[in-house]
Design a protein around this motif. Structure first.
Motif, short mmCIF file in Angstrom:
data_model
loop_
_atom_site.label_atom_id
_atom_site.label_comp_id
_atom_site.label_asym_id
_atom_site.label_seq_id
_atom_site.Cartn_x
_atom_site.Cartn_y
_atom_site.Cartn_z
N GLY A 73 -1.96 -5.04 2.66
CA GLY A 73 -1.53 -3.97 3.54
C GLY A 73 -2.55 -3.75 4.64
O GLY A 73 -3.60 -4.41 4.67
N ARG A 74 -2.28 -2.82 5.53
CA ARG A 74 -3.16 -2.58 6.68
C ARG A 74 -4.06 -1.38 6.50
O ARG A 74 -5.10 -1.29 7.15
N ALA A 95 6.69 -6.59 3.01
CA ALA A 95 6.27 -5.89 4.23
C ALA A 95 7.39 -5.90 5.28
O ALA A 95 8.06 -6.91 5.49
N GLY A 96 7.56 -4.76 5.92
CA GLY A 96 8.57 -4.68 6.97
C GLY A 96 8.46 -3.38 7.74
O GLY A 96 7.91 -2.39 7.23
N ILE A 97 8.95 -3.38 8.96
CA ILE A 97 8.97 -2.16 9.76
C ILE A 97 10.36 -1.97 10.35
O ILE A 97 11.19 -2.90 10.39
N TRP A 98 10.61 -0.78 10.81
CA TRP A 98 11.91 -0.36 11.35
C TRP A 98 11.74 0.00 12.82
O TRP A 98 10.71 0.54 13.21
N SER A 114 0.80 -1.23 0.00
CA SER A 114 0.00 0.00 0.00
C SER A 114 0.83 1.28 0.00
O SER A 114 0.30 2.37 -0.22
N ASP A 115 2.14 1.18 0.23
CA ASP A 115 2.99 2.36 0.15
C ASP A 115 4.44 1.95 0.00
O ASP A 115 4.77 0.76 -0.06
N GLY A 116 5.32 2.93 -0.08
CA GLY A 116 6.75 2.67 -0.12
C GLY A 116 7.20 1.79 -1.28
O GLY A 116 6.69 1.89 -2.40
N ILE A 117 8.16 0.92 -1.00
CA ILE A 117 8.71 0.02 -2.01
C ILE A 117 7.60 -0.84 -2.62
O ILE A 117 7.54 -1.04 -3.83
N GLY A 118 6.72 -1.35 -1.77
CA GLY A 118 5.67 -2.25 -2.24
C GLY A 118 4.77 -1.60 -3.28
O GLY A 118 4.40 -2.23 -4.28
N ARG A 119 4.40 -0.35 -3.05
CA ARG A 119 3.56 0.36 -4.02
C ARG A 119 4.25 0.46 -5.38
O ARG A 119 3.64 0.22 -6.43
N HIS A 120 5.52 0.80 -5.37
CA HIS A 120 6.26 0.92 -6.63
C HIS A 120 6.40 -0.43 -7.33
O HIS A 120 6.32 -0.50 -8.57
#
Length: 235
Positions: free
Chosen positions: A36-37, A91-94, A14-20
């Motif tokens: 996505g969430r 999907a990933g978080i920091w 839904s955003d970031g790398i995944g969207r591209h």
């Protein structure tokens, strides 16, 4: 692999790398399940992908930290698309950098569950559908942190080293099936991931997500005899 009409799951789409990645795959005429969430963002990316050329694009709400939601999402996709050809684990978080004792327990658990456990669980749920094809792909968007130890990233790096090990073993386990497995190990990418964790990082020095998505599509479109199972990307 010829991507036309291929059935694809992209986690964190839904955003970031995944969207591209989703937009590049849409331009190649795929059928996309965007996980996505954020329901509002999913709808937006779904519309963008259809406009970009996707044969079909469906946004599916799924929290990768929730095993029940993972299983439900994979079932929805395989039912809607009558199977699955490609799984892209993105999907990933920091967690904010710092010594281990500064990482709060909830953040530690969320990082492990999102970056490692959830990735393994969705792969486990999807792999039976992938194995029935003559040719399928599992591509894990990992991180440079899966190959290099960097200060202040103890938990994040542990998850990424774990994904690297998981990817390599899975590749060996599936070598006699039609499932090809690979990992992408990118340097920092210009997304909102760091800001979401409350960290101010100078993103202008990082890889652009659109460029990284080009690399992902390049990897996916290699023929089996030229499969690139490990790719490292740095500026």
């Amino acid at each position: 692999m010829d991507l036309r009409n291929k059935r694809v799951i992209v986690t964190g789409g839904s955003d970031g790398i995944g969207r591209h990645i989703c937009l590049k795959l849409a331009a190649n005429g795929t059928r996309l399940a965007i996980l996505g969430r954020n329901a509002e963002r999913l709808k937006k990316v779904e519309a963008e992908c259809l406009a970009a050329g996707a044969v079909k694009a469906v946004g599916i709400s799924c929290d990768i930290q929730n095993p029940a939601e993972i299983n439900t999402a994979v079932s929805k996709v395989t039912d809607a698309f009558d199977g699955l050809d490609i799984l892209i684990n993105n999907a990933g978080i920091w967690h904010k950098t710092g010594p281990l004792d500064t990482i709060v327990p909830d953040m530690l658990q969320a990082t492990v569950q999102t970056n490692l456990t959830g990735l393994m669980q969705i792969t486990q749920a999807a792999i039976p559908a992938l194995r029935v094809n003559e040719e399928s792909i599992i591509l894990n968007v990992v991180s440079k942190s899966g190959v290099v130890a960097q200060a202040g990233q103890s938990v994040y790096t542990a998850t990424k080293y774990g994904v690297r090990g998981f990817t390599e073993v899975l590749r060996v386990d599936e070598q006699d099936t039609g499932v090809r497995v690979g990992g992408v190990y990118q340097s920092g990418t210009n997304t909102e991931m760091f800001a979401k964790a409350g960290e101010d990082v100078p993103n202008q020095i990082f890889t652009e997500p659109d460029d990284l998505a080009d690399v992902v599509v390049f990897v996916l479109t290699r023929p089996p005899k030229l499969w690139i199972h490990d790719i490292r990307i740095e500026l």
